[in-house]
Design an enzyme around this catalytic site. Structure first.
Site, PDB file in Angstrom:
ATOM      1  N   ILE A 282       0.855  -1.179   0.000  1.00 52.26           N
ATOM      2  CA  ILE A 282       0.000   0.000   0.000  1.00 52.26           C
ATOM      3  C   ILE A 282       0.898   1.237   0.000  1.00 52.26           C
ATOM      4  O   ILE A 282       1.676   1.445   0.925  1.00 52.26           O
ATOM      5  CB  ILE A 282      -0.929   0.014   1.229  1.00 52.26           C
ATOM      6  N   GLU A 284       1.285   4.072   1.086  1.00 53.91           N
ATOM      7  CA  GLU A 284       0.723   5.075   1.993  1.00 53.91           C
ATOM      8  C   GLU A 284       1.542   6.363   1.985  1.00 53.91           C
ATOM      9  O   GLU A 284       1.048   7.433   2.288  1.00 53.91           O
ATOM     10  CB  GLU A 284       0.591   4.501   3.418  1.00 53.91           C
ATOM     11  N   ASP A 326       1.391  41.084 -20.589  1.00 57.60           N
ATOM     12  CA  ASP A 326       1.465  42.535 -20.720  1.00 57.60           C
ATOM     13  C   ASP A 326       2.754  42.869 -21.445  1.00 57.60           C
ATOM     14  O   ASP A 326       3.708  42.103 -21.396  1.00 57.60           O
ATOM     15  CB  ASP A 326       1.577  43.179 -19.332  1.00 57.60           C
ATOM     16  N   ASP A 634      -1.239  43.567 -13.431  1.00 55.72           N
ATOM     17  CA  ASP A 634      -0.671  44.217 -12.249  1.00 55.72           C
ATOM     18  C   ASP A 634      -1.652  45.106 -11.504  1.00 55.72           C
ATOM     19  O   ASP A 634      -1.550  45.269 -10.308  1.00 55.72           O
ATOM     20  CB  ASP A 634       0.594  44.999 -12.616  1.00 55.72           C
ATOM     21  N   ASP A 638      -7.109  44.471 -13.332  1.00 52.12           N
ATOM     22  CA  ASP A 638      -6.676  43.221 -13.958  1.00 52.12           C
ATOM     23  C   ASP A 638      -7.158  42.004 -13.172  1.00 52.12           C
ATOM     24  O   ASP A 638      -7.160  40.887 -13.685  1.00 52.12           O
ATOM     25  CB  ASP A 638      -5.139  43.154 -14.023  1.00 52.12           C
ATOM     26  N   ASN A 700       5.877  -2.318  -6.080  1.00 53.11           N
ATOM     27  CA  ASN A 700       4.864  -3.003  -5.284  1.00 53.11           C
ATOM     28  C   ASN A 700       4.252  -4.177  -6.035  1.00 53.11           C
ATOM     29  O   ASN A 700       4.009  -5.236  -5.469  1.00 53.11           O
ATOM     30  CB  ASN A 700       3.768  -2.028  -4.862  1.00 53.11           C
ATOM     31  N   GLU A 703       6.611  -7.003  -5.768  1.00 56.42           N
ATOM     32  CA  GLU A 703       6.611  -7.640  -4.448  1.00 56.42           C
ATOM     33  C   GLU A 703       5.409  -8.565  -4.280  1.00 56.42           C
ATOM     34  O   GLU A 703       5.515  -9.676  -3.766  1.00 56.42           O
ATOM     35  CB  GLU A 703       6.602  -6.561  -3.345  1.00 56.42           C
ATOM     36  N   ASN A 728      10.429  -2.283   1.515  1.00 54.97           N
ATOM     37  CA  ASN A 728       9.489  -1.165   1.499  1.00 54.97           C
ATOM     38  C   ASN A 728      10.141   0.101   2.032  1.00 54.97           C
ATOM     39  O   ASN A 728       9.967   1.190   1.490  1.00 54.97           O
ATOM     40  CB  ASN A 728       8.265  -1.540   2.340  1.00 54.97           C
ATOM     41  N   ASP A 732      12.277   1.186  -1.605  1.00 56.65           N
ATOM     42  CA  ASP A 732      11.208   2.019  -2.148  1.00 56.65           C
ATOM     43  C   ASP A 732      11.302   3.462  -1.665  1.00 56.65           C
ATOM     44  O   ASP A 732      10.808   4.363  -2.308  1.00 56.65           O
ATOM     45  CB  ASP A 732       9.832   1.454  -1.745  1.00 56.65           C
TER      46      ASP A 732
HETATM   47  P1  ATP Z   1       0.935  47.092 -20.663  1.00 54.28           P
HETATM   48  O1  ATP Z   1      -0.511  46.805 -20.684  1.00 54.28           O
HETATM   49  O2  ATP Z   1       1.679  46.577 -21.822  1.00 54.28           O
HETATM   50  O3  ATP Z   1       1.631  46.861 -19.360  1.00 54.28           O
HETATM   51  P2  ATP Z   1       0.984  49.964 -20.983  1.00 54.28           P
HETATM   52  O4  ATP Z   1       1.848  50.519 -19.930  1.00 54.28           O
HETATM   53  O5  ATP Z   1       1.311  50.292 -22.377  1.00 54.28           O
HETATM   54  O6  ATP Z   1       0.949  48.567 -20.890  1.00 54.28           O
HETATM   55  P3  ATP Z   1      -1.081  51.413 -19.788  1.00 54.28           P
HETATM   56  O7  ATP Z   1      -0.281  51.597 -18.583  1.00 54.28           O
HETATM   57  O8  ATP Z   1      -2.523  51.118 -19.683  1.00 54.28           O
HETATM   58  O9  ATP Z   1      -0.517  50.327 -20.694  1.00 54.28           O
HETATM   59  O10 ATP Z   1      -0.862  52.711 -20.662  1.00 54.28           O
HETATM   60  C1  ATP Z   1      -1.630  52.973 -21.801  1.00 54.28           C
HETATM   61  C2  ATP Z   1      -1.233  54.290 -22.408  1.00 54.28           C
HETATM   62  O11 ATP Z   1      -1.463  55.334 -21.481  1.00 54.28           O
HETATM   63  C3  ATP Z   1       0.240  54.380 -22.749  1.00 54.28           C
HETATM   64  O12 ATP Z   1       0.485  53.959 -24.053  1.00 54.28           O
HETATM   65  C4  ATP Z   1       0.532  55.858 -22.592  1.00 54.28           C
HETATM   66  O13 ATP Z   1       0.249  56.558 -23.772  1.00 54.28           O
HETATM   67  C5  ATP Z   1      -0.448  56.309 -21.537  1.00 54.28           C
HETATM   68  N1  ATP Z   1       0.193  56.385 -20.221  1.00 54.28           N
HETATM   69  C6  ATP Z   1       0.872  55.436 -19.581  1.00 54.28           C
HETATM   70  N2  ATP Z   1       1.314  55.850 -18.401  1.00 54.28           N
HETATM   71  C7  ATP Z   1       0.898  57.110 -18.270  1.00 54.28           C
HETATM   72  C8  ATP Z   1       1.018  58.117 -17.251  1.00 54.28           C
HETATM   73  N3  ATP Z   1       1.659  57.893 -16.118  1.00 54.28           N
HETATM   74  N4  ATP Z   1       0.447  59.306 -17.485  1.00 54.28           N
HETATM   75  C9  ATP Z   1      -0.198  59.539 -18.615  1.00 54.28           C
HETATM   76  N5  ATP Z   1      -0.354  58.663 -19.588  1.00 54.28           N
HETATM   77  C10 ATP Z   1       0.185  57.465 -19.442  1.00 54.28           C
END
Ligand code: ATP
Length: 892
Positions: A282, A284, A326, A634, A638, A700, A703, A728, A732
Site C-alpha cells: 500500500i 501510503e 502585458d 498588475d 486586472d 509493489n 513484491e 518497502n 522504495d
Molecule cells: P501594458 O498593458 O503593456 O503593461 P501599458 O503601460 O502600455 O501597458 P497602460 O499603462 O494602460 O498600458 O498605458 C496605456 C497608455 O497610457 C500608454 O500607451 C501611454 O500613452 C499612456 N500612459 C501610460 N502611463 C501614463 C502616465 N503615467 N500618465 C499619462 N499617460 C500614461
C-alpha cells in the site's frame, strides 16, 4: 477609542507620533515589545507529537503492530523488535516529510504577504505589514491592501472596498474630517481605513491606530482562520487512486494468504507475511512524497524568481497552451527614455540613455538651445508638472520613485536644465487626477504666481486628441481641423512605427470662477500641445523565451494599453507576431461579441490599446477554444482576468496587492522569461511525480507477484516478512524521493502541453507499471527457484538470494523510470541524489546480508560471490528486456 471623532492633532498626540518624520527605529522596537507584532493570531497548531502519532493510524500498520505484538508474545522477539523498529523509522520518515511540506507551505504564505509603505525617521520604507506599530505613518494607493487600522490624514480621490469587513461590495469614498457623533457604525466611518480592506481608487496617508487582534478585522479573525488547504488535482486523483490501491493490495494479499494456507502453509506465518506484504504494497507514503515533490519544486521556482501562491498552479503550468502577457515591464524593460519630441509640425531628438539626465536636443540634425524653442520648452515643463514621479541619485545611479513613463519625462526635462523643484516653485498643484489605464490619461490643476489656473493633461495621444478642441501650432492656438488632426495622427504613427511609446500633453486655462472636481470636468476642450516619444527596449532574454514557448506548443500573446503601431513593432522584434498573425485594437474588441472574438481568437497575437476589462473577454474566448490560459496583470482592474485565467500571474515589483492576491503565480522580476522557466519547472515537477509513482507501483506489483506466484506454485515463502518491510523502507523509500528531484528530460520544452484531463496512467504509464512489475516479480521468483531447488535446507539461502534479486531489480529499474522513452536515453550519473540513494540502498542490503549480527534478524545468509552473477543477470532482465523492445509501448 473612537478614533473617527478625533482630529489630526489629537490623533498625533494620542499615538505619540511625528507627523512629518514618523517614528524612529528605536521607538518602533520599543512599541513592538510592548504591543507585539501586527498579526492576527493563528489558530492552534497541531503539536508535533500528534503529527508523529498520526503516522501510525493507518489501519494496516495497526494490524501489523498487533500481529508483531502477538509474535513477540509467542517468543519471536527478534522479529517483533525488528518489525517495530522498521515501522517506527517509517513513521519518522512520514513525520519529517509532512513537517517539511507544512513548513514550505508556510514559508510560501509569508513570501506572498503584502508589504506596506511607512514613514520611519523621515524616509518612506517598504516593510511587511507585520512590523507596523501604533503611530506609524503609512501611505497607500489604488491596489494596496490596508495593513492595519488607520485614521486617514490625506485622501486623493480615495475609495476603499470594505466587503471583507462590512459585506458591502461597493467601494466607500473616504475623506479626512473628524466625525462627530457617538456610535458611528464601521461602514460609515469614512475617515478610517481598516486592516484587510482594499484601496480601489486614489491614494492617501494615515496614522496607524490599531494593530493585530486590536483591529476591526482582529475582532472577526476567528471567522477567517479556517482557510482551506488547497490540494492539487493530481493530489485529489492520487487520493482516489490510493483508495483503489488499498483495496487491490488487500485483495491480492488475501489471495496470497488464502492460496498459501490451501497449499499447506501454517496460518500464523502466512498471516504475518500477508500483513507485511499489505503494508509494503500500500503506497501510503505517496501523498506525502507528492507534497514534498511539489513543495521542493515550488522552492526551485522561487530560485528562478517566481512564487507559486496556489499549489494547484504547479500542475496547471504544465498544461498552459497560451500565455497572455502585458508588454510594458514584462516583455520590455520598463526603462523608458524620451528620444523624440513633437509639437506643431516640428520634431526634436534628444540623446542619452537610461535615466542619466545628460543629453543634447537637436532639430533637423542641428543642436538647439531648448530655451529658444518655445514649444519644446513648454512640452518639457508641462511634462514635469503633470508628473507624480521623483528621481534621485543613489550611489552614482539614478533611481526613480514612481512610474517609469513619468520618469522619462522628468529626465528629458532635466536634460534641458529644468527640475521639478524649480518649476514647482513657480506653480502650485491644487488638484490631481491620477492615471488609470482605462482612461489612459492623468491631469493636474495648477496655479501660477498671478493666480491663474490651468489644467494640464497627459496621456495616450489618440485619447487626448479626442478630448482636444484646439492645438498650439508654433505658439499659436488653432482649432483642431481635420487636416491638422490628420497631421498629428501622422506624427503619432511615425513615432510609434519606431517602436516608441508615445505620450501626448495638452492643457486648458481655467476661467476665474470655473471649478473642476472630477476628471471629466478637467479633461475636456483641451489644447493639444505635443508629443514625447520614448524607447522602452525589449528585455534581451524574451525573444529566446518566446521561441522556446513556441517549440513547447505554447502561444505567446501580447496584451497592451500601448498604441497599436508601437505594439506591433515590438511584437515583431520579439518574434511574437508571425506573418499572418492578426492585431486587434481595444475599440474593435469592444464592438465584438464574445462569439465573434472566439472565431478569430486563435489568429490574434497582439491586442493593443486595450483596457483591463478587455482581458477578461480575451481569457474567456481562449478558454472557450479549449486553451489553458496564463494571463499576466498588475493593476486592480486586472484582477478579474487574473482570477478567471487558468494561471493568473501577477507582477511582483509593479503589481498591486489586489492583483497578487487574485493570482496563482507571482513573478518576482516581472519578467516574461520567468513565466517560461516556471512552465518548464511545472512540467518537470509533474513528470517527476509520474516517475516515482511509476517506480513505487511497479516495485509493489513485483513484491506482490513474487509472493503470489510462489503460493500458486506451492513453493515456500520466497521472502520473509522482515525482508518485505525492509524493501518497502529502504529500496522504495530513498530512490523514490530522489526521483522527485530529477532533472527535466531534454525534450520537456519540445513537447506539446499536457492535456489537463490526462489521467495519472496516461501515455503508457499503466502498462509500464504492470509489465515491469510483472518481470520484477518473475525474475525474483526465478532466482529463488534456481537456488531453492526443492531443498528445504537451502530455504534461507534461497530467500536471501530472492531478497537480493528483488532489491537489485528495483534499483536498476529506478533508472529506467527517469525516462519516458528508454533507460539508454539518459545519463544515469546526472541525478546524483539518485545515485547516492541507490548506493546507500545497496550498502544497507549488503550489511543486512553479510553482517553476522544482522543475519538472524533479516533471516539472511552470506551469498557466495558467483551467485551474484545470477542475481545481477536476473535483476537486470526486467529493465533491459523491455528497454527499447516492442513491449515498451502498449500494443495497440
Ligand atoms: P501594458 O498593458 O503593456 O503593461 P501599458 O503601460 O502600455 O501597458 P497602460 O499603462 O494602460 O498600458 O498605458 C496605456 C497608455 O497610457 C500608454 O500607451 C501611454 O500613452 C499612456 N500612459 C501610460 N502611463 C501614463 C502616465 N503615467 N500618465 C499619462 N499617460 C500614461
Amino acid at each position: 477609542m473612537k478614533w473617527y471623532e478625533l482630529g489630526e492633532k489629537a490623533i498625533v498626540e494620542v499615538t505619540k507620533t511625528d507627523r512629518q518624520h514618523g517614528l524612529t527605529h528605536k521607538e518602533v522596537k520599543a512599541r513592538q515589545q510592548q504591543q507585539g507584532f501586527n498579526e492576527l493570531t493563528e489558530g492552534e497548531k497541531k503539536p508535533a507529537i500528534l503529527v508523529f502519532v498520526e503516522q501510525f493510524k493507518d489501519f494496516m500498520v495497526l494490524v501489523l503492530l498487533a500481529a508483531t505484538l502477538i509474535s513477540g508474545l509467542l517468543g519471536e522477539y527478534i522479529d517483533a523488535i525488528a518489525i517495530i523498529a522498521i515501522v517506527v523509522i517509517n513513521g519518522f520518515l512520514g513525520f519529517f516529510q509532512e513537517r517539511k511540506a507544512e513548513k514550505s507551505l508556510h514559508a510560501l504564505k509569508e513570501l506572498s504577504a503584502p508589504q506596506v509603505a511607512a514613514m520611519r525617521e523621515g524616509k518612506w520604507v517598504k516593510l511587511p505589514s507585520k512590523e507596523l506599530v501604533v503611530g506609524d505613518i503609512v501611505k497607500f494607493s489604488s491596489g494596496d491592501r490596508i495593513g492595519a487600522d488607520l485614521r486617514i490624514m490625506e485622501a486623493k480621490s480615495l475609495e476603499i472596498e470594505e466587503s471583507a469587513l462590512t459585506g458591502e461590495s461597493l467601494p466607500v469614498a473616504k475623506q479626512i474630517k473628524a466625525l462627530p457623533g457617538d456610535e458611528v457604525p464601521l461602514g460609515d466611518q469614512d475617515n478610517m481605513a481598516f486592516m484587510g480592506t482594499l484601496v480601489t481608487r486614489g491614494s492617501g496617508t494615515g496614522i496607524v491606530v490599531g494593530i493585530g487582534m486590536k483591529t476591526a478585522m482582529g475582532q472577526i479573525a476567528d471567522l477567517l482562520q479556517n482557510a482551506e488547504v488547497m490540494i492539487t488535482p493530481l493530489q485529489r486523483k492520487l487520493e482516489q487512486l490510493g483508495k483503489i490501491l488499498i483495496v487491490v493490495a488487500l485483495a491480492l494479499t488475501v489471495l496470497v494468504v488464502g492460496i498459501g494456507v490451501l497449499q499447506g502453509h501454517d496460518l500464523y506465518s502466512m498471516f504475518l507475511a500477508g500483513v507485511s506484504l499489505a503494508v509494503a504494497a500500500i503506497p501510503e507514503g505517496l501523498p506525502a512524497i507528492v507534497t514534498v515533490a511539489l513543495s521542493l519544486g515550488v522552492q526551485r521556482m522561487i530560485k528562478q524568481r517566481s512564487i507559486v501562491r496556489k499549489l494547484p498552479a504547479v500542475e496547471t503550468l504544465g498544461c498552459a497552451s497560451v500565455i497572455c502577457s502585458d508588454k510594458t515591464g514584462t516583455l520590455t524593460q520598463n526603462k523608458m527614455t524620451v528620444t523624440h519630441l513633437w509639437s506643431g509640425g516640428m520634431t526634436w531628438r534628444v540623446s542619452g540613455t537610461g535615466y542619466e539626465p545628460t543629453g543634447v536636443f537637436s532639430r533637423e540634425e542641428r543642436e538647439v538651445d531648448t530655451r529658444s524653442e518655445k514649444p519644446l520648452q513648454q512640452l518639457l515643463v508641462f511634462g514635469l508638472l503633470c508628473n507624480q514621479t521623483s528621481i534621485s541619485r543613489k550611489d552614482k545611479e539614478y533611481v526613480i520613485d514612481g512610474d517609469p513613463t513619468e520618469a522619462a519625462l522628468l529626465v528629458a526635462a532635466m536634460k534641458a536644465g529644468l527640475t521639478k523643484e524649480n518649476i514647482q516653485k513657480q506653480f502650485t498643484i491644487i488638484e490631481e487626477f491620477p492615471f488609470d489605464s482605462t482612461r489612459k490619461m492623468m491631469s493636474v490643476v495648477i496655479e501660477d504666481a498671478s493666480n491663474k489656473r490651468y489644467v494640464i493633461t497627459k496621456g495616450a495621444p489618440d485619447v487626448l486628441l479626442v478630448n482636444s478642441k484646439n492645438i498650439l501650432w508654433e505658439s499659436r492656438q488653432q482649432t483642431l481641423s481635420v487636416t491638422v488632426h490628420n497631421e498629428v495622427k501622422g506624427a503619432i504613427d511615425q513615432l510609434a512605427s519606431q517602436a516608441l511609446r508615445t505620450i501626448a500633453i495638452a492643457y486648458r486655462p481655467l476661467g476665474d470662477h470655473e471649478s473642476v472636481h472630477t476628471e471629466n470636468e478637467a479633461e475636456k476642450d483641451l489644447t493639444f500641445l505635443g508629443l514625447q516619444g520614448m524607447i522602452d527596449p525589449p528585455r534581451p532574454e524574451v525573444k529566446q523565451a518566446v521561441k522556446e514557448c513556441r517549440d513547447a506548443g505554447i502561444k505567446t500573446v501580447m496584451i497592451t494599453g500601448d498604441h497599436v503601431i508601437t505594439a506591433q513593432a515590438i511584437a515583431k522584434q520579439l518574434g511574437i507576431l508571425p506573418k499572418n498573425g492578426q492585431v486587434l485594437e481595444g475599440t474593435d474588441l469592444s464592438k465584438m461579441t464574445q462569439e465573434e472574438l472566439e472565431e478569430v481568437v486563435d489568429d490574434v497575437y497582439v491586442y493593443a490599446r486595450v483596457s483591463p476589462e478587455h482581458k477578461l473577454k480575451i481569457v474567456k474566448a481562449l478558454q472557450a477554444k479549449d486553451h489553458i490560459v496564463a494571463m499576466t496583470g498588475d493593476g486592480v482592474n486586472d484582477a478579474p482576468a487574473i482570477k478567471a485565467a487558468d494561471i493568473g500571474i501577477a507582477m511582483g515589483i509593479t503589481g498591486t496587492d489586489v492583483a497578487k492576491e487574485a493570482s496563482s503565480l507571482v513573478l518576482l522580476d516581472d519578467n516574461f522569461a520567468t513565466i517560461k522557466s516556471a512552465i518548464k519547472e511545472g512540467r518537470n515537477i509533474y513528470e517527476n511525480i509520474r516517475k516515482f509513482i511509476r517506480y513505487l507501483l511497479a516495485s509493489n506489483v513485483g513484491e506482490i507477484l513474487v509472493m503470489l506466484f510462489a503460493m500458486i506454485l506451492a513453493l515456500p515463502l520466497p521472502l520473509v516478512p522482515i525482508q518485505i518491510l525492509w524493501v518497502n523502507l529502504v529500496t522504495d523509500g530513498l530512490p523514490a524521493m530522489a526521483l522527485g528531484l530529477d532533472q527535466p528530460e531534454d525534450n520537456v520544452m519540445k513537447r506539446h502541453p499536457r492535456h489537463p484531463r490526462e489521467g495519472i496512467f496516461a501515455r503508457g504509464l499503466g502498462w509500464k507499471v504492470v509489465s515491469r512489475g510483472f518481470l520484477i516479480g518473475a525474475a525474483t521468483l526465478a532466482a529463488f527457484m534456481i537456488v531453492y531447488d526443492n531443498d528445504p535446507d537451502r530455504l534461507q539461502y534461497a530467500q536471501t538470494i530472492a531478497f537480493a534479486t528483488l532489491v537489485m531489480a528495483q534499483l536498476i529499474h529506478v533508472f529506467d523510470c527517469r525516462s519516458e522513452k528508454s533507460i539508454f536515453d539518459r545519463n544515469p550519473f546526472q541525478n546524483l541524489y539518485l545515485v547516492g540513494a541507490v548506493i546507500s540502498s545497496i550498502i544497507l542490503m549488503l550489511v543486512a546480508i553479510y553482517y553476522p549480527p544482522l543475519q538472524p534478524i533479516f533471516h539472511t545468509m552470506a551469498i557466495a560471490p558467483r551467485e551474484w552473477l545470477v542475481i545481477l543477470g536476473l535483476a537486470s532482465l526486467p529493465t533491459f528486456l523491455l528497454a527499447g523492445s516492442l513491449l515498451t509501448r502498449k500494443p495497440s
